[in-house]
Motif scaffolding. Structure first.
Motif, PDB file in Angstrom:
ATOM      1  N   HIS A 160      32.571  -5.577 -13.986  1.00  0.00           N
ATOM      2  CA  HIS A 160      32.363  -6.905 -14.581  1.00  0.00           C
ATOM      3  C   HIS A 160      30.980  -6.971 -15.218  1.00  0.00           C
ATOM      4  CE1 HIS A 160      32.578 -11.208 -15.088  1.00  0.00           C
ATOM      5  NE2 HIS A 160      31.506 -11.397 -14.339  1.00  0.00           N
ATOM      6  N   LEU A 161      30.922  -7.311 -16.500  1.00  0.00           N
ATOM      7  CA  LEU A 161      29.655  -7.429 -17.205  1.00  0.00           C
ATOM      8  C   LEU A 161      28.931  -8.672 -16.693  1.00  0.00           C
ATOM      9  CD1 LEU A 161      27.800  -6.324 -19.440  1.00  0.00           C
ATOM     10  CD2 LEU A 161      29.054  -7.758 -21.056  1.00  0.00           C
ATOM     11  N   MET A 162      27.814  -8.453 -15.998  1.00  0.00           N
ATOM     12  CA  MET A 162      27.050  -9.540 -15.383  1.00  0.00           C
ATOM     13  C   MET A 162      25.885 -10.003 -16.257  1.00  0.00           C
ATOM     14  SD  MET A 162      28.500  -9.930 -12.330  1.00  0.00           S
ATOM     15  CE  MET A 162      27.305 -10.694 -11.277  1.00  0.00           C
ATOM     16  N   PHE A 163      25.347  -9.088 -17.082  1.00  0.00           N
ATOM     17  CA  PHE A 163      24.208  -9.418 -17.944  1.00  0.00           C
ATOM     18  C   PHE A 163      24.250  -8.483 -19.137  1.00  0.00           C
ATOM     19  CE2 PHE A 163      19.923  -8.981 -19.582  1.00  0.00           C
ATOM     20  CZ  PHE A 163      19.408 -10.268 -19.527  1.00  0.00           C
ATOM     21  N   TYR A 164      23.969  -9.056 -20.302  1.00  0.00           N
ATOM     22  CA  TYR A 164      23.859  -8.251 -21.511  1.00  0.00           C
ATOM     23  C   TYR A 164      22.928  -8.976 -22.474  1.00  0.00           C
ATOM     24  CZ  TYR A 164      24.832  -5.394 -25.527  1.00  0.00           C
ATOM     25  OH  TYR A 164      24.680  -4.544 -26.587  1.00  0.00           O
ATOM     26  N   HIS A 165      21.950  -8.251 -22.979  1.00  0.00           N
ATOM     27  CA  HIS A 165      21.074  -8.808 -23.999  1.00  0.00           C
ATOM     28  C   HIS A 165      20.568  -7.682 -24.884  1.00  0.00           C
ATOM     29  CE1 HIS A 165      18.382 -11.606 -25.966  1.00  0.00           C
ATOM     30  NE2 HIS A 165      17.424 -10.706 -25.871  1.00  0.00           N
ATOM     31  N   SER A 166      20.592  -7.941 -26.187  1.00  0.00           N
ATOM     32  CA  SER A 166      20.084  -6.985 -27.158  1.00  0.00           C
ATOM     33  C   SER A 166      18.972  -7.666 -27.940  1.00  0.00           C
ATOM     34  CB  SER A 166      21.220  -6.556 -28.090  1.00  0.00           C
ATOM     35  OG  SER A 166      20.821  -5.495 -28.913  1.00  0.00           O
ATOM     36  N   MET A 167      17.778  -7.106 -27.869  1.00  0.00           N
ATOM     37  CA  MET A 167      16.613  -7.684 -28.536  1.00  0.00           C
ATOM     38  C   MET A 167      16.639  -7.374 -30.027  1.00  0.00           C
ATOM     39  SD  MET A 167      13.730  -6.617 -25.694  1.00  0.00           S
ATOM     40  CE  MET A 167      12.361  -7.439 -26.534  1.00  0.00           C
ATOM     41  N   ASP A 168      15.849  -8.125 -30.784  1.00  0.00           N
ATOM     42  CA  ASP A 168      15.683  -7.826 -32.201  1.00  0.00           C
ATOM     43  C   ASP A 168      15.211  -6.384 -32.343  1.00  0.00           C
ATOM     44  OD1 ASP A 168      16.397 -10.383 -32.960  1.00  0.00           O
ATOM     45  OD2 ASP A 168      14.317 -11.110 -33.060  1.00  0.00           O
ATOM     46  N   THR A 194      24.036 -10.480  -6.718  1.00  0.00           N
ATOM     47  CA  THR A 194      24.810 -11.636  -7.158  1.00  0.00           C
ATOM     48  C   THR A 194      24.599 -11.842  -8.660  1.00  0.00           C
ATOM     49  OG1 THR A 194      22.973 -13.172  -6.789  1.00  0.00           O
ATOM     50  CG2 THR A 194      24.435 -12.724  -4.894  1.00  0.00           C
ATOM     51  N   SER A 195      25.268 -12.841  -9.208  1.00  0.00           N
ATOM     52  CA  SER A 195      25.053 -13.156 -10.620  1.00  0.00           C
ATOM     53  C   SER A 195      23.615 -13.620 -10.842  1.00  0.00           C
ATOM     54  CB  SER A 195      26.053 -14.206 -11.107  1.00  0.00           C
ATOM     55  OG  SER A 195      25.917 -15.396 -10.379  1.00  0.00           O
ATOM     56  N   LYS A 196      23.032 -14.290  -9.856  1.00  0.00           N
ATOM     57  CA  LYS A 196      21.627 -14.705  -9.955  1.00  0.00           C
ATOM     58  C   LYS A 196      20.722 -13.473 -10.005  1.00  0.00           C
ATOM     59  CE  LYS A 196      17.995 -17.334  -7.724  1.00  0.00           C
ATOM     60  NZ  LYS A 196      17.505 -17.891  -6.479  1.00  0.00           N
ATOM     61  N   THR A 197      21.013 -12.472  -9.190  1.00  0.00           N
ATOM     62  CA  THR A 197      20.241 -11.225  -9.197  1.00  0.00           C
ATOM     63  C   THR A 197      20.313 -10.578 -10.570  1.00  0.00           C
ATOM     64  OG1 THR A 197      20.867 -10.886  -6.871  1.00  0.00           O
ATOM     65  CG2 THR A 197      19.855  -9.027  -8.010  1.00  0.00           C
ATOM     66  N   ALA A 198      21.514 -10.513 -11.127  1.00  0.00           N
ATOM     67  CA  ALA A 198      21.705  -9.887 -12.442  1.00  0.00           C
ATOM     68  C   ALA A 198      20.897 -10.623 -13.513  1.00  0.00           C
ATOM     69  CB  ALA A 198      23.184  -9.875 -12.819  1.00  0.00           C
ATOM     70  N   LEU A 199      20.930 -11.945 -13.478  1.00  0.00           N
ATOM     71  CA  LEU A 199      20.195 -12.730 -14.467  1.00  0.00           C
ATOM     72  C   LEU A 199      18.685 -12.526 -14.311  1.00  0.00           C
ATOM     73  CD1 LEU A 199      20.208 -14.802 -16.767  1.00  0.00           C
ATOM     74  CD2 LEU A 199      20.205 -16.602 -15.000  1.00  0.00           C
ATOM     75  N   GLU A 200      18.194 -12.608 -13.089  1.00  0.00           N
ATOM     76  CA  GLU A 200      16.760 -12.437 -12.847  1.00  0.00           C
ATOM     77  C   GLU A 200      16.291 -11.039 -13.221  1.00  0.00           C
ATOM     78  OE1 GLU A 200      16.325 -15.632  -9.155  1.00  0.00           O
ATOM     79  OE2 GLU A 200      16.353 -13.489  -8.714  1.00  0.00           O
ATOM     80  N   LEU A 201      17.037 -10.023 -12.805  1.00  0.00           N
ATOM     81  CA  LEU A 201      16.647  -8.645 -13.100  1.00  0.00           C
ATOM     82  C   LEU A 201      16.766  -8.357 -14.589  1.00  0.00           C
ATOM     83  CD1 LEU A 201      15.691  -5.895 -12.086  1.00  0.00           C
ATOM     84  CD2 LEU A 201      18.101  -5.321 -11.679  1.00  0.00           C
ATOM     85  N   GLY A 202      17.840  -8.815 -15.211  1.00  0.00           N
ATOM     86  CA  GLY A 202      18.008  -8.611 -16.644  1.00  0.00           C
ATOM     87  C   GLY A 202      16.874  -9.240 -17.435  1.00  0.00           C
ATOM     88  N   ASN A 203      16.513 -10.464 -17.085  1.00  0.00           N
ATOM     89  CA  ASN A 203      15.401 -11.129 -17.760  1.00  0.00           C
ATOM     90  C   ASN A 203      14.076 -10.423 -17.491  1.00  0.00           C
ATOM     91  OD1 ASN A 203      16.841 -13.124 -19.132  1.00  0.00           O
ATOM     92  ND2 ASN A 203      16.832 -14.487 -17.369  1.00  0.00           N
ATOM     93  N   THR A 236      21.582  -0.581 -17.160  1.00  0.00           N
ATOM     94  CA  THR A 236      21.283   0.326 -18.258  1.00  0.00           C
ATOM     95  C   THR A 236      20.324  -0.294 -19.267  1.00  0.00           C
ATOM     96  OG1 THR A 236      23.519   1.183 -17.992  1.00  0.00           O
ATOM     97  CG2 THR A 236      22.340   1.844 -19.981  1.00  0.00           C
ATOM     98  N   VAL A 237      19.370   0.533 -19.689  1.00  0.00           N
ATOM     99  CA  VAL A 237      18.405   0.176 -20.722  1.00  0.00           C
ATOM    100  C   VAL A 237      18.561   1.179 -21.858  1.00  0.00           C
ATOM    101  CG1 VAL A 237      15.945  -0.038 -21.283  1.00  0.00           C
ATOM    102  CG2 VAL A 237      16.781  -0.752 -19.021  1.00  0.00           C
ATOM    103  N   SER A 238      18.555   0.689 -23.095  1.00  0.00           N
ATOM    104  CA  SER A 238      18.641   1.566 -24.259  1.00  0.00           C
ATOM    105  C   SER A 238      17.707   1.042 -25.338  1.00  0.00           C
ATOM    106  CB  SER A 238      20.077   1.597 -24.799  1.00  0.00           C
ATOM    107  OG  SER A 238      20.148   2.355 -25.994  1.00  0.00           O
ATOM    108  N   GLY A 239      16.983   1.949 -25.966  1.00  0.00           N
ATOM    109  CA  GLY A 239      16.136   1.569 -27.087  1.00  0.00           C
ATOM    110  C   GLY A 239      14.798   2.261 -27.119  1.00  0.00           C
ATOM    111  N   LEU A 240      14.355   2.776 -25.979  1.00  0.00           N
ATOM    112  CA  LEU A 240      13.089   3.493 -25.879  1.00  0.00           C
ATOM    113  C   LEU A 240      13.396   4.980 -25.700  1.00  0.00           C
ATOM    114  CD1 LEU A 240      11.371   1.100 -23.294  1.00  0.00           C
ATOM    115  CD2 LEU A 240      11.129   1.055 -25.788  1.00  0.00           C
ATOM    116  N   PRO A 241      12.400   5.855 -25.742  1.00  0.00           N
ATOM    117  CA  PRO A 241      12.646   7.243 -25.364  1.00  0.00           C
ATOM    118  C   PRO A 241      13.218   7.287 -23.934  1.00  0.00           C
ATOM    119  CG  PRO A 241      10.509   7.047 -26.440  1.00  0.00           C
ATOM    120  CD  PRO A 241      11.024   5.644 -26.218  1.00  0.00           C
TER     121      PRO A 241
END
Length: 155
Positions: free
Chosen positions: A54-62, A24-33, A131-136
């Motif tokens: 449908h994009l459920m979660f997106y965050h790009s860190m500094d 659910t959208s709650k799952t996406a938010l919890e897992l993304g966080n 998807t995760v991007s930024g590490l090896p």
């Protein structure tokens, strides 16, 4: 170094194990966080969760930049086309001595690097990507695997 059959089997087992009972959208938010929180100190990642287009979660860190967005798009296309993690896809290509072009894929649109994982829901099969991007690439993949296992109480 070519991946061993045992390593490829381990990657495949990740996909057979990490199946959500529902998403659910709650799952996406919890897992993304949880993925953001699990990022190693001093590193930055971008996380994308897409369900049924449908994009459920997106965050790009500094520390991230638009290149991470491009990597996510390419990794997602790979998962959506081959229904396996982008890491397993790349390692299987390496084991066979193949390149993307051998699978009729453009390097501009697809990639053989880890970080995208098929979003599977019990009884529904692949319904999206996480998807995760930024590490090896191995670290991108394992950050997701370890976080998802913990989230699903599989660890």
């Amino acid at each position: 170094m070519d991946p061993t059959p045992e390593f490829l089997a381990e990657l495949e087992s990740h996909e057979q194990t990490i199946i959500f009972p529902e998403f659910t959208s709650k799952t996406a938010l919890e897992l993304g966080n949880a993925l953001i929180a699990a990022c190693p100190s001093g590193k930055g990642i971008t996380v994308s969760i897409i369900k049924n287009g449908h994009l459920m979660f997106y965050h790009s860190m500094d520390g991230c930049n638009p290149d991470n967005d491009h990597w996510i798009q390419r990794k997602n296309r790979t998962v959506n086309r081959f229904h396996m993690s982008s890491y397993r896809f790349g390692r299987e290509l390496a084991a066979k001595g193949q390149k993307l072009k051998d699978r009729y894929c453009s390097e501009e649109e697809y990639c053989e690097h880890g970080g995208a994982f098929p979003l599977k829901v019990k009884g529904s099969g692949v319904i999206g990507t996480i998807t995760v991007s930024g590490l090896p690439q191995h670290d991108d993949h394992m950050l997701f695997v370890n976080t998802a296992k913990k989230y699903l109480n599989l660890a």
